[in-house]
Each structure stands twice: as C-alpha cells, then as structure tokens.
Write an enzyme that holds these catalytic residues in place. Structure first.
Site, PDB file in Angstrom:
ATOM      1  N   GLY A 136       0.772  -1.224   0.000  1.00 48.12           N
ATOM      2  CA  GLY A 136       0.000   0.000   0.000  1.00 48.12           C
ATOM      3  C   GLY A 136       0.808   1.282   0.000  1.00 48.12           C
ATOM      4  O   GLY A 136       2.011   1.302  -0.271  1.00 48.12           O
ATOM      5  N   CYS A 137       0.120   2.377   0.348  1.00 47.58           N
ATOM      6  CA  CYS A 137       0.672   3.720   0.215  1.00 47.58           C
ATOM      7  C   CYS A 137       1.875   3.986   1.107  1.00 47.58           C
ATOM      8  O   CYS A 137       2.726   4.804   0.770  1.00 47.58           O
ATOM      9  CB  CYS A 137      -0.413   4.754   0.520  1.00 47.58           C
ATOM     10  SG  CYS A 137      -1.781   4.762  -0.652  1.00 47.58           S
ATOM     11  N   SER A 138       1.956   3.330   2.247  1.00 43.44           N
ATOM     12  CA  SER A 138       3.048   3.615   3.181  1.00 43.44           C
ATOM     13  C   SER A 138       4.345   2.921   2.800  1.00 43.44           C
ATOM     14  O   SER A 138       5.388   3.171   3.400  1.00 43.44           O
ATOM     15  CB  SER A 138       2.645   3.181   4.598  1.00 43.44           C
ATOM     16  OG  SER A 138       2.392   1.783   4.650  1.00 43.44           O
TER      17      SER A 138
END
Length: 386
Positions: free
Chosen positions: A159-161
């Site tokens: 994901g985004c992190s």
C-alpha cells in the site's frame, strides 16, 4: 576532526520521478464515472461531492483507453453488462507499462546521485498495483545496467506507506555499511484498477488515484553531495482495531479497493503520540512531507499540529497535480520540497515525513535537508529544529 558518526549517517542523494503520457482532467474522469452509473442517482450524488472535494485537478494514466469518450472507455462502460477488462488483462498492462516508467525514474535518481549503475549494491522495488515474474526487480537490473550480484529486495502489496517503509529499510542498510548504495524504485499503476463503482465507498479510489513512478538513491551522507536529505530516527506503528478501514483485494476485474471515510478521524486518535515519540520532546520541525492519501488526511495533519499552509503546500500540490500515486507519492513530495528549498537558498532545515497504509499502518521518519554537506556533521546536528 570529522565526527565518527557522520560516515554512518544515511542520506537521500538523488531523486527521480516519472509519469505516463496520458493526462486525465478531473472533470473528464467524473464524466466517465457519470456515464457508467447514470442509473444510480444515489451514487452520482456522492460522486459529485467526492470529486469536488478531493483536492485533485489532474492525474496521469498509462492506459490510453481512458482517453476515449465517456461511455466508450472499457474500464467504465456506459451500459449494464459491459465487458470490463479482467484481472489478467490488467496485469498484462501493468507488466508492459511498469518497467519503462520505473526505469525512467531510476535513471534520473542515479544520474542525480552521480553514481555508476554498477556501484548500486541493493535494489528495493515497491509496488502494490501489479505482479508478474520474473519481477520488476529482475528486469530493472538489465534495463539499468546494474550488477548481476546486486541484492534485490521487492516490497509487494503493502500500500501507500510502502515507499517510506522502503526508505527506512534502505537507511538501515547504509548505516550498517557506509559503502552500500541503495536504489529504491516505486511504481504504481492505480488507474488500471478502475471499474464501474458499485457503492459510494468505491468512488474514493476513482476520485484521486493516479499512475506514476519515483526512485531515490540512499547512500552515506559523507559522500560529498549537496542538496541531500539526511535520514534520522524513524519508526512504524500498527493501529489496533483498524484493519477494516483500508482494504485492497484481488478481484476478477482488477483489485477491489475500499477506503473508509473515517481514516482522517482515526489519525487524530494516535498520530500526535507517535510524532512526539519521534521528536523526543523537541519542538516540531518546520518541514513536513506528508503523504497526501487524500485531502482529508492532509487536513487532519495540518489541524492536529497547527501547521500553516506553506508547510503542507508540497503535499497539496502533488495531490492537485498528480493525485495519490500510492507508494510512489512520498518521493514526489520530497522532490518538490527539495526543489523549493534550493530555490529559496535554504542551507539547512529539519523535517518529518509521514505516510499511511493498510493495517492501518503509519510510517514516520525524521530528516534534515542540507545544502552543503562539507559543514562539520556535529555542528549541523547541534542546530536542529530551528
């Protein structure tokens, strides 16, 4: 005499970014969404609200099909029973488009770092929007002329992190041996997972995600480069009882994304404590590189820490002009920040970077922008948080 700790300080010494050739104006995306769910008035009312408020004007896509007229786009057909691309078709688009986009960003980062590709010791590839074998890491070795003995570390489906997580892992690698040079490459093709929205919540992804790639070289701060980000203390935290707030599953017609509208409120319940842990009681720094996972997330961070508009302008500008590029976004933010600091003639400034992903997970990392690394390390560290 040089501070002995200086050689063990990791720094971002080169950054590269790239975007695909097809530009999406926000109003054009809305018209395609409108055409694909025109019979559902409830979804359309929600769509108008989300598209107005998400903070995005422009995005980019690797898929030329999104340039078709509203109703003719295969991903968002305007009639019931329209055949949308299968997951295997979308993965083939990813396989063809991801490598050249990632290679472009990586070449820029390596050139800026003034390194020969053969001197890169570790390659860390990050992506959550596609998978294939042999993987992105393997093909980039050939594309970039990297050593066949390079240590390859793929981070997939986080994901985004994950972009900031990769930077933190690369920091540890360089700190363990100052001769290591780590290339981090993030590529995300979010738009290939667009599909006719079946619910109001499904519209969030369609309203602000875009495609792009970013890369950075992390090496010893003693390498003699200018305009670098020295990397300080960082950590990751998993927020309990929040695993259902961000879901990303493999479906028959692409990856099915769910983002809870409650995420900005959840950030306010834990983020202050984590930032205080990171800062170790010192005053908050002037620089903030916040992953713009959506307008509401940037708003929440700004309100929580009473930041002025200029401190979150980098995040808002990236969101406005490129959308949320998942893991690749944080390096877009850091690049824009660095370019602005160079333009302003800033010599040194401290900062904090934040990114959020499934779990819910928060990644936090402190950093120091330094113009001239020839200054004694100990003297620069004494001047932090001013």
């Amino acid at each position: 005499m040089k501070d002995p700790n200086y050689a063990n300080t990791a720094a971002i010494i080169g950054i590269g970014t790239s975007i695909p050739p097809y530009r999406l104006e926000q109003n054009e995306v809305f018209h395609r969404i409108e055409a694909s769910c025109k019979k559902d008035s409830d979804v359309m009312r929600w769509a108008r609200r989300i598209f107005r408020q998400c903070g995005v004007d422009t995005r980019y896509t690797c898929e030329p099909d999104f340039q078709e007229e509203a109703g003719s786009c295969r991903y968002l057909p305007d009639h019931d029973g329209g055949i949308v691309p299968t997951t295997s078709e979308r993965m083939e688009v990813y396989r063809k488009a991801s490598v050249p986009l990632a290679a472009q960003a990586a070449r820029e980062a390596i050139a800026e770092a003034k390194l020969d590709p053969s001197s890169i010791t570790h390659l860390m590839t990050v992506s959550c929007t596609g998978q294939f074998l042999p993987g992105l890491d393997t093909l980039l070795v050939k594309e970039l002329g990297l050593s066949l003995r390079i240590n390859r570390i793929p981070l997939i489906f986080q994901g985004c992190s994950a972009g900031l997580k990769a930077i933190q892992l690369a920091k540890g690698i360089v700190e363990s041996c100052p001769s290591h040079n780590v290339l981090v490459v993030c590529v995300e093709l979010c738009t290939i997972h667009f599909q006719p929205p079946a619910s109001r919540e499904a519209l969030f992804g369609a309203s602000f995600f875009g495609d792009g790639a970013s890369a950075c070289v992390i090496s010893s701060a003693a390498s003699g480069h200018e305009h670098i980000f020295e990397l300080g203390k960082g950590h990751s935290v998993l927020i309990p009882e929040s695993e259902d707030e961000m879901l990303w599953k493999v479906g028959d017609h692409g990856f099915d994304l769910y983002l809870s509208p409650a995420i900005p409120k959840l950030l306010k319940t834990f983020l202050r404590e984590e930032v205080e842990l990171l800062s170790e009681g010192r005053a908050l720094p002037p620089l903030w590189a916040v992953h713009p996972g959506g307008r509401g997330i940037v708003d929440a961070v700004q309100e929580m820490f009473q930041l002025d508009d200029s401190q979150v302008a980098y995040s808002r500008n990236i969101l406005k002009n490129f959308g949320n590029l998942s893991s690749a976004t944080i390096l877009f933010v850091l690049k824009e920040m660095r370019n602005n600091l160079i333009e302003r003639g800033t010599e040194q400034a401290d900062g904090v970077s934040l990114a959020f992903g499934p779990g819910l997970t928060a990644e936090l990392l402190s950093f120091t922008y330094v113009h001239n690394v020839k200054k004694p390390y100990s003297a620069r560290r004494d001047a932090t948080y001013v």
